[in-house]
Scaffold this active site. Sequence first.
Site, PDB file in Angstrom:
ATOM      1  N   ASP A 124      47.747  45.193  34.405  1.00 20.09           N
ATOM      2  CA  ASP A 124      47.804  45.261  36.092  1.00 20.09           C
ATOM      3  C   ASP A 124      48.606  44.206  36.603  1.00 20.09           C
ATOM      4  O   ASP A 124      48.789  43.185  36.133  1.00 20.09           O
ATOM      5  CB  ASP A 124      46.007  45.381  36.312  1.00 20.09           C
ATOM      6  CG  ASP A 124      45.951  45.975  37.602  1.00 20.09           C
ATOM      7  OD1 ASP A 124      46.894  46.440  38.364  1.00 20.09           O
ATOM      8  OD2 ASP A 124      44.986  45.111  38.260  1.00 20.09           O
ATOM      9  N   ASP A 172      47.719  42.992  40.588  1.00 21.71           N
ATOM     10  CA  ASP A 172      46.916  42.106  41.289  1.00 21.71           C
ATOM     11  C   ASP A 172      45.946  41.706  40.468  1.00 21.71           C
ATOM     12  O   ASP A 172      45.042  42.741  40.136  1.00 21.71           O
ATOM     13  CB  ASP A 172      46.582  42.979  42.649  1.00 21.71           C
ATOM     14  CG  ASP A 172      47.623  43.062  43.408  1.00 21.71           C
ATOM     15  OD1 ASP A 172      48.229  42.295  44.343  1.00 21.71           O
ATOM     16  OD2 ASP A 172      48.285  44.235  43.313  1.00 21.71           O
ATOM     17  N   ASP A 189      41.600  43.954  35.948  1.00 23.32           N
ATOM     18  CA  ASP A 189      40.609  43.451  36.610  1.00 23.32           C
ATOM     19  C   ASP A 189      39.610  44.520  37.750  1.00 23.32           C
ATOM     20  O   ASP A 189      38.497  43.862  37.849  1.00 23.32           O
ATOM     21  CB  ASP A 189      41.159  42.394  37.387  1.00 23.32           C
ATOM     22  CG  ASP A 189      41.842  42.684  38.978  1.00 23.32           C
ATOM     23  OD1 ASP A 189      42.600  43.694  38.730  1.00 23.32           O
ATOM     24  OD2 ASP A 189      41.374  42.440  39.910  1.00 23.32           O
TER      25      ASP A 189
END
Length: 269
Positions: free
Chosen positions: A32, A34, A216
Amino acid sequence: MQDTTVRDVPPALGNPELTRRLAGRRPAVFLDYDGVLSPIVERPEDAVMSESMRTVVRDLATRVPVCVVTGRDRVVAQQLMGLDNLAVAGSHGFDIWTPAQGSLSDTHVARYTDLVAEVTEKLRDGIREIPGTHVEPKRASVAVHYRLAEPADRDRVTATVQAVLDAYSGKVKLTPGKMVYEIGPNVDWNKGKAVLYLIEALGLDGDDVVPLYFGDDITDEYAFRALHDRGIGILVGDADDPEMAGRTTAADFALASVDDVEDFLATLT
Protein backbone atom coordinates in the site's frame (compact mmCIF):
# COMPACT_ATOMS: atom_id res chain seq x y z
CA MET A 1 -9.97 -18.05 9.02
CA GLN A 2 -10.04 -16.26 12.36
CA ASP A 3 -9.07 -12.59 12.61
CA THR A 4 -6.75 -11.48 15.41
CA THR A 5 -6.81 -8.34 17.50
CA VAL A 6 -4.15 -5.91 16.28
CA ARG A 7 -2.31 -6.01 19.61
CA ASP A 8 -1.90 -9.80 19.36
CA VAL A 9 -0.31 -9.87 15.88
CA PRO A 10 3.35 -10.95 16.17
CA PRO A 11 6.07 -8.52 14.98
CA ALA A 12 7.60 -9.10 11.55
CA LEU A 13 11.11 -7.79 12.22
CA GLY A 14 13.42 -10.59 13.35
CA ASN A 15 10.59 -13.12 13.53
CA PRO A 16 11.92 -16.67 13.01
CA GLU A 17 8.53 -17.95 11.84
CA LEU A 18 8.41 -15.37 9.05
CA THR A 19 11.99 -16.26 8.11
CA ARG A 20 11.00 -19.93 7.96
CA ARG A 21 8.08 -19.18 5.64
CA LEU A 22 10.36 -17.23 3.29
CA ALA A 23 13.14 -19.82 3.25
CA GLY A 24 13.98 -21.12 -0.21
CA ARG A 25 11.29 -19.08 -1.95
CA ARG A 26 11.32 -15.85 -3.94
CA PRO A 27 9.34 -12.98 -2.40
CA ALA A 28 6.93 -10.90 -4.47
CA VAL A 29 6.23 -7.66 -2.62
CA PHE A 30 2.89 -5.81 -2.68
CA LEU A 31 2.72 -2.45 -0.89
CA ASP A 32 0.00 0.00 0.00
CA TYR A 33 1.20 3.61 -0.29
CA ASP A 34 -0.23 5.87 2.44
CA GLY A 35 0.72 4.59 5.89
CA VAL A 36 3.17 2.07 4.43
CA LEU A 37 5.59 3.84 2.08
CA SER A 38 4.73 7.30 3.38
CA PRO A 39 3.30 8.38 6.76
CA ILE A 40 -0.33 9.45 7.00
CA VAL A 41 -0.41 13.26 6.70
CA GLU A 42 -3.09 15.90 7.09
CA ARG A 43 -2.97 16.92 3.41
CA PRO A 44 -2.95 14.00 0.93
CA GLU A 45 -0.77 15.88 -1.55
CA ASP A 46 2.00 16.13 1.07
CA ALA A 47 2.47 12.35 1.35
CA VAL A 48 5.75 12.22 -0.57
CA MET A 49 7.95 9.17 -0.08
CA SER A 50 11.27 9.86 1.64
CA GLU A 51 14.45 9.64 -0.42
CA SER A 52 15.73 6.76 1.72
CA MET A 53 12.51 4.78 1.24
CA ARG A 54 12.60 5.52 -2.50
CA THR A 55 16.16 4.14 -2.67
CA VAL A 56 15.24 0.97 -0.78
CA VAL A 57 12.16 0.31 -2.93
CA ARG A 58 14.04 1.06 -6.17
CA ASP A 59 16.84 -1.34 -5.21
CA LEU A 60 14.41 -4.05 -4.08
CA ALA A 61 12.55 -3.85 -7.40
CA THR A 62 15.76 -4.77 -9.25
CA ARG A 63 15.84 -8.05 -7.33
CA VAL A 64 12.23 -9.16 -6.81
CA PRO A 65 8.81 -8.14 -8.20
CA VAL A 66 7.43 -5.06 -6.39
CA CYS A 67 3.86 -3.80 -6.88
CA VAL A 68 2.02 -0.90 -5.25
CA VAL A 69 -1.70 -1.39 -4.55
CA THR A 70 -3.26 1.84 -3.35
CA GLY A 71 -6.48 3.78 -3.01
CA ARG A 72 -4.69 6.68 -4.66
CA ASP A 73 -5.20 7.57 -8.28
CA ARG A 74 -2.58 5.53 -10.11
CA VAL A 75 -0.91 8.47 -11.86
CA VAL A 76 -0.78 10.50 -8.64
CA ALA A 77 0.79 7.58 -6.77
CA GLN A 78 3.45 7.24 -9.46
CA GLN A 79 4.22 10.95 -9.26
CA LEU A 80 4.51 10.87 -5.45
CA MET A 81 6.80 7.83 -5.56
CA GLY A 82 9.03 9.13 -8.32
CA LEU A 83 9.58 5.57 -9.54
CA ASP A 84 8.76 4.05 -12.91
CA ASN A 85 9.89 0.42 -12.44
CA LEU A 86 6.95 -0.76 -10.30
CA ALA A 87 3.60 -2.26 -11.19
CA VAL A 88 0.88 0.00 -9.74
CA ALA A 89 -2.78 -0.73 -9.06
CA GLY A 90 -4.56 2.54 -8.23
CA SER A 91 -8.10 3.28 -7.04
CA HIS A 92 -8.11 0.19 -4.80
CA GLY A 93 -6.85 -2.00 -7.60
CA PHE A 94 -9.25 -0.78 -10.25
CA ASP A 95 -6.64 0.95 -12.44
CA ILE A 96 -3.69 -1.41 -13.11
CA TRP A 97 -0.43 -0.64 -14.94
CA THR A 98 2.86 -2.54 -15.27
CA PRO A 99 6.17 -1.36 -16.76
CA ALA A 100 6.27 -4.24 -19.27
CA GLN A 101 2.60 -4.36 -20.30
CA GLY A 102 1.36 -0.81 -19.79
CA SER A 103 -2.25 -0.35 -18.74
CA LEU A 104 -4.21 -3.54 -18.11
CA SER A 105 -7.45 -1.74 -17.29
CA ASP A 106 -7.97 1.31 -19.55
CA THR A 107 -10.98 -0.14 -21.37
CA HIS A 108 -12.65 -1.13 -18.13
CA VAL A 109 -11.96 2.21 -16.42
CA ALA A 110 -13.29 4.16 -19.43
CA ARG A 111 -16.75 2.61 -18.96
CA TYR A 112 -17.19 4.57 -15.73
CA THR A 113 -15.62 7.93 -16.63
CA ASP A 114 -18.92 9.82 -16.96
CA LEU A 115 -20.37 8.30 -13.79
CA VAL A 116 -17.31 9.21 -11.72
CA ALA A 117 -17.34 12.77 -13.13
CA GLU A 118 -21.03 13.22 -12.17
CA VAL A 119 -20.47 11.93 -8.65
CA THR A 120 -17.41 14.16 -8.25
CA GLU A 121 -19.43 17.29 -9.06
CA LYS A 122 -22.23 16.26 -6.68
CA LEU A 123 -19.73 15.83 -3.86
CA ARG A 124 -18.02 19.14 -4.61
CA ASP A 125 -21.36 20.94 -4.48
CA GLY A 126 -22.30 19.18 -1.25
CA ILE A 127 -19.19 19.87 0.81
CA ARG A 128 -18.24 23.24 -0.66
CA GLU A 129 -19.30 25.05 2.52
CA ILE A 130 -17.71 22.58 4.98
CA PRO A 131 -14.24 23.81 6.07
CA GLY A 132 -11.41 21.33 6.23
CA THR A 133 -12.76 19.01 3.54
CA HIS A 134 -11.23 18.16 0.20
CA VAL A 135 -12.57 16.30 -2.85
CA GLU A 136 -9.93 14.26 -4.67
CA PRO A 137 -11.03 13.19 -8.17
CA LYS A 138 -9.48 10.03 -9.58
CA ARG A 139 -9.73 8.13 -12.85
CA ALA A 140 -11.93 5.40 -11.39
CA SER A 141 -13.33 6.88 -8.18
CA VAL A 142 -13.55 10.03 -6.07
CA ALA A 143 -12.48 10.56 -2.46
CA VAL A 144 -13.73 12.98 0.19
CA HIS A 145 -11.05 13.76 2.79
CA TYR A 146 -12.18 15.22 6.11
CA ARG A 147 -9.18 14.85 8.44
CA LEU A 148 -8.94 18.66 8.78
CA ALA A 149 -12.68 19.17 9.34
CA GLU A 150 -13.94 20.10 12.78
CA PRO A 151 -15.47 17.12 14.64
CA ALA A 152 -18.81 18.95 14.71
CA ASP A 153 -18.81 19.13 10.90
CA ARG A 154 -18.05 15.47 10.23
CA ASP A 155 -21.69 14.44 10.47
CA ARG A 156 -22.41 16.90 7.66
CA VAL A 157 -19.74 15.23 5.54
CA THR A 158 -21.25 11.82 6.23
CA ALA A 159 -24.74 13.08 5.36
CA THR A 160 -23.50 14.58 2.08
CA VAL A 161 -21.78 11.35 1.08
CA GLN A 162 -24.88 9.34 1.98
CA ALA A 163 -27.07 11.62 -0.12
CA VAL A 164 -24.86 10.99 -3.14
CA LEU A 165 -24.92 7.25 -2.50
CA ASP A 166 -28.71 7.37 -2.36
CA ALA A 167 -28.90 9.38 -5.58
CA TYR A 168 -26.79 6.80 -7.42
CA SER A 169 -28.07 3.74 -5.59
CA GLY A 170 -26.94 0.53 -7.26
CA LYS A 171 -24.46 2.33 -9.51
CA VAL A 172 -21.79 3.22 -6.95
CA LYS A 173 -20.40 1.84 -3.71
CA LEU A 174 -18.68 3.35 -0.67
CA THR A 175 -15.18 2.40 0.48
CA PRO A 176 -14.39 3.91 3.91
CA GLY A 177 -10.84 4.64 5.02
CA LYS A 178 -8.87 6.69 7.55
CA MET A 179 -10.70 10.04 7.59
CA VAL A 180 -11.77 9.54 3.98
CA TYR A 181 -14.83 8.33 2.11
CA GLU A 182 -14.32 6.93 -1.37
CA ILE A 183 -17.07 6.41 -3.93
CA GLY A 184 -16.51 4.30 -7.02
CA PRO A 185 -18.38 2.09 -9.47
CA ASN A 186 -20.41 -0.67 -7.87
CA VAL A 187 -18.34 -3.57 -9.18
CA ASP A 188 -17.06 -6.62 -7.32
CA TRP A 189 -13.41 -5.58 -7.11
CA ASN A 190 -11.02 -4.74 -4.29
CA LYS A 191 -7.34 -4.78 -3.35
CA GLY A 192 -7.40 -8.51 -2.69
CA LYS A 193 -8.73 -9.32 -6.15
CA ALA A 194 -6.23 -6.90 -7.67
CA VAL A 195 -3.35 -8.70 -5.94
CA LEU A 196 -4.55 -12.10 -7.16
CA TYR A 197 -4.91 -10.67 -10.68
CA LEU A 198 -1.38 -9.26 -10.61
CA ILE A 199 0.06 -12.54 -9.30
CA GLU A 200 -1.34 -14.28 -12.35
CA ALA A 201 -0.62 -11.48 -14.85
CA LEU A 202 3.02 -11.23 -13.75
CA GLY A 203 3.59 -14.98 -13.64
CA LEU A 204 4.03 -15.08 -9.86
CA ASP A 205 1.75 -18.05 -9.18
CA GLY A 206 4.49 -20.70 -8.91
CA ASP A 207 5.20 -22.62 -5.72
CA ASP A 208 8.64 -21.00 -5.56
CA VAL A 209 7.11 -17.52 -5.03
CA VAL A 210 5.71 -16.20 -1.75
CA PRO A 211 3.63 -12.97 -2.01
CA LEU A 212 3.99 -10.46 0.85
CA TYR A 213 1.38 -7.74 1.24
CA PHE A 214 1.98 -4.67 3.43
CA GLY A 215 -1.05 -2.54 4.37
CA ASP A 216 -2.38 -0.35 7.13
CA ASP A 217 -6.04 0.35 6.32
CA ILE A 218 -9.33 -1.53 6.49
CA THR A 219 -9.29 -1.87 2.70
CA ASP A 220 -6.03 -3.84 2.96
CA GLU A 221 -7.85 -6.58 4.83
CA TYR A 222 -9.17 -7.79 1.45
CA ALA A 223 -5.57 -8.49 0.42
CA PHE A 224 -4.65 -10.14 3.72
CA ARG A 225 -7.59 -12.51 3.32
CA ALA A 226 -6.89 -13.16 -0.36
CA LEU A 227 -3.36 -14.30 0.48
CA HIS A 228 -4.38 -16.53 3.37
CA ASP A 229 -2.60 -19.91 3.00
CA ARG A 230 -0.64 -18.74 -0.07
CA GLY A 231 1.23 -15.63 1.09
CA ILE A 232 2.05 -13.39 4.04
CA GLY A 233 0.07 -10.37 5.22
CA ILE A 234 1.89 -7.66 7.19
CA LEU A 235 -0.13 -4.99 8.99
CA VAL A 236 1.57 -1.60 9.39
CA GLY A 237 0.55 0.54 12.35
CA ASP A 238 1.02 1.23 16.03
CA ALA A 239 -1.33 -0.88 18.13
CA ASP A 240 -1.67 2.10 20.50
CA ASP A 241 -2.91 4.41 17.73
CA PRO A 242 -6.57 5.37 18.42
CA GLU A 243 -7.40 4.55 14.79
CA MET A 244 -6.36 0.94 15.51
CA ALA A 245 -8.47 0.70 18.67
CA GLY A 246 -10.78 -2.30 18.68
CA ARG A 247 -9.66 -3.42 15.24
CA THR A 248 -9.06 -7.02 14.25
CA THR A 249 -7.00 -8.13 11.28
CA ALA A 250 -6.31 -11.09 9.01
CA ALA A 251 -2.62 -10.13 8.80
CA ASP A 252 0.00 -12.67 9.87
CA PHE A 253 2.62 -10.24 11.18
CA ALA A 254 2.92 -6.54 12.04
CA LEU A 255 5.28 -3.60 11.68
CA ALA A 256 4.77 -0.57 13.90
CA SER A 257 5.68 2.23 11.49
CA VAL A 258 6.79 3.33 8.04
CA ASP A 259 10.37 3.33 9.35
CA ASP A 260 9.98 -0.35 10.25
CA VAL A 261 8.70 -1.04 6.72
CA GLU A 262 11.84 0.58 5.33
CA ASP A 263 14.04 -1.54 7.61
CA PHE A 264 12.19 -4.71 6.61
CA LEU A 265 12.42 -3.97 2.88
CA ALA A 266 16.12 -3.14 3.26
CA THR A 267 16.62 -6.56 4.87
CA LEU A 268 14.82 -8.22 1.93
CA THR A 269 17.02 -6.27 -0.47
